[in-house]
Design an enzyme around this catalytic site. Structure first.
Site, PDB file in Angstrom:
ATOM      1  N   LEU A  77      11.304 -20.303  -4.345  1.00 59.73           N
ATOM      2  CA  LEU A  77      10.205 -19.004  -3.823  1.00 59.73           C
ATOM      3  C   LEU A  77       9.323 -19.040  -4.720  1.00 59.73           C
ATOM      4  CD1 LEU A  77       9.051 -16.965  -1.854  1.00 59.73           C
ATOM      5  CD2 LEU A  77       9.896 -15.173  -3.664  1.00 59.73           C
ATOM      6  N   ASP A 102       0.826  -0.940   0.037  1.00 60.87           N
ATOM      7  CA  ASP A 102      -0.153  -0.286   0.200  1.00 60.87           C
ATOM      8  C   ASP A 102       1.023   1.248  -0.367  1.00 60.87           C
ATOM      9  OD1 ASP A 102      -2.416   1.184  -0.036  1.00 60.87           O
ATOM     10  OD2 ASP A 102      -2.648   0.778   2.236  1.00 60.87           O
ATOM     11  N   HIS A 159       3.052   3.063  -9.258  1.00 64.30           N
ATOM     12  CA  HIS A 159       2.911   1.928  -9.462  1.00 64.30           C
ATOM     13  C   HIS A 159       4.027   1.943  -9.691  1.00 64.30           C
ATOM     14  CE1 HIS A 159      -0.281   2.344  -8.028  1.00 64.30           C
ATOM     15  NE2 HIS A 159      -1.899   2.994  -9.001  1.00 64.30           N
ATOM     16  N   SER A 189      -8.431  -5.288   4.239  1.00 66.04           N
ATOM     17  CA  SER A 189      -9.110  -5.596   3.295  1.00 66.04           C
ATOM     18  C   SER A 189      -9.190  -6.062   2.369  1.00 66.04           C
ATOM     19  CB  SER A 189      -7.891  -4.201   2.350  1.00 66.04           C
ATOM     20  OG  SER A 189      -7.898  -2.841   3.577  1.00 66.04           O
TER      21      SER A 189
HETATM   22  C1  FPP Z   1      -1.687   0.473  -3.591  1.00 67.03           C
HETATM   23  O1  FPP Z   1      -1.337   1.847  -3.248  1.00 67.03           O
HETATM   24  C2  FPP Z   1      -0.549  -0.404  -4.481  1.00 67.03           C
HETATM   25  C3  FPP Z   1      -1.467  -0.618  -5.479  1.00 67.03           C
HETATM   26  C4  FPP Z   1      -2.831  -0.805  -5.999  1.00 67.03           C
HETATM   27  C5  FPP Z   1      -1.477  -2.106  -6.326  1.00 67.03           C
HETATM   28  C6  FPP Z   1      -0.272  -2.421  -5.915  1.00 67.03           C
HETATM   29  C7  FPP Z   1       0.768  -2.207  -7.552  1.00 67.03           C
HETATM   30  C8  FPP Z   1       2.307  -2.281  -7.652  1.00 67.03           C
HETATM   31  C9  FPP Z   1       3.180  -2.639  -5.823  1.00 67.03           C
HETATM   32  C10 FPP Z   1       3.106  -2.108  -8.798  1.00 67.03           C
HETATM   33  C11 FPP Z   1       2.526  -3.489  -9.154  1.00 67.03           C
HETATM   34  C12 FPP Z   1       2.772  -4.807  -9.504  1.00 67.03           C
HETATM   35  C13 FPP Z   1       2.810  -5.669  -9.825  1.00 67.03           C
HETATM   36  C14 FPP Z   1       2.939  -7.169  -9.430  1.00 67.03           C
HETATM   37  C15 FPP Z   1       3.452  -5.193 -11.895  1.00 67.03           C
HETATM   38  P1  FPP Z   1      -2.091   2.779  -3.733  1.00 67.03           P
HETATM   39  O2  FPP Z   1      -2.316   3.726  -5.147  1.00 67.03           O
HETATM   40  O3  FPP Z   1      -3.381   2.164  -3.073  1.00 67.03           O
HETATM   41  O4  FPP Z   1      -1.278   4.156  -2.656  1.00 67.03           O
HETATM   42  P2  FPP Z   1      -2.585   5.221  -1.772  1.00 67.03           P
HETATM   43  O5  FPP Z   1      -2.995   3.928  -1.058  1.00 67.03           O
HETATM   44  O6  FPP Z   1      -1.609   5.699  -1.756  1.00 67.03           O
HETATM   45  O7  FPP Z   1      -3.491   6.141  -3.293  1.00 67.03           O
END
Ligand code: FPP
Length: 229
Positions: free
Chosen positions: A127, A16, A33, A185
């Protein structure tokens, strides 16, 4: 029963804070991201190097479809590109890839990439990196119970576990969430029944292998009682 595990087998992470990491730097959320995807790579390689067996990462939830269309599209493209780019990493490091979640909602092309990555890494014995994609725990449990009923099996804890997307995997030992939020969540609710929880103040793009080591160190010092005394 007192059972202090010397080393965890299964770590699950709610990645997150990508958006907030980007905002702090005056960047677009998508830059967060992109950076987050690099950390996925670093943590996967490290987890494999230290002998972890399962690493489950929450990459896209059943609720994430409600984000702005452009951000959803970006995440889909990033995922597909990531899986294609990372194939050599999986193979060189002997890492097996697995996806959990309802994959039927993704584009044919992304489904194909997920399937190919799974098949090409099936022989890897280090893994297992599990990406939770269009994943929600309630959805998974509902699908599992439906499958149990459809197969005419008796509804028991074992039959439900055998029909979850995570069948064959050990329960989660450590659940990590970055960004300071203290919530599960809808992530691996069944599998986290006895997990130790770690809520880290850093945003996901700032999370490093040293943070993972600190968490594992802390875990190995905790005593798990599984409801006993
Ligand atoms: C949460 O941050 C993250 C996500 C909803 C997506 C997770 C994706 C990645 C870590 C990158 C892509 C992953 C791969 C495997 C290629 P948020 O957007 O909710 O952040 P915020 O809470 O600060 O808005």
């Amino acid at each position: 029963m007192i059972d202090a595990l010397p080393f965890p087998q299964h770590i699950a992470i709610i990645m997150d804070g990508n958006g907030r990491w980007a905002k702090e730097r005056d960047l677009k959320r998508t830059a967060g991201h992109e950076e987050g995807a690099k950390v996925v790579r670093e943590i996967t390689i490290h987890a494999n190097n230290i002998g972890l067996k399962y690493l489950t990462l929450y990459a896209f939830s059943t609720e994430n479809w409600s984000r702005p269309k452009l951000e959803v599209e970006f995440l889909m493209k990033l995922l597909e590109r990531h899986l294609k780019d990372e194939l050599p990493m999986y193979l060189e490091n002997n890492v097996r890839f697995k996806a959990i979640g309802d994959l039927s909602k993704f584009s044919k092309s992304l489904q194909k990439t997920i399937k190919e990555t799974t098949q090409k890494t099936l022989h890897c014995s280090g893994l297992t990196q599990v990406l939770a994609l269009n994943y929600g725990s309630r959805d998974e449990m509902t699908r599992a119970v439906q499958a149990v009923v459809q197969k005419g099996m008796e509804i028991t804890q074992e039959s439900i576990a055998q029909n979850l997307d995570t069948q064959g995997m050990p329960d989660v030992d450590i659940l990590v969430r970055t960004s300071g939020e203290v919530r599960i969540s809808n992530f691996l609710l069944w599998q986290c029944a006895y997990a130790e929880m770690f809520f880290v103040q850093k945003f996901w793009p700032d999370f490093s292998k040293y943070d993972l080591d600190d968490i594992i160190d802390d875990f190995t010092k905790r005593e798990r009682r599984f409801g006993g005394i």
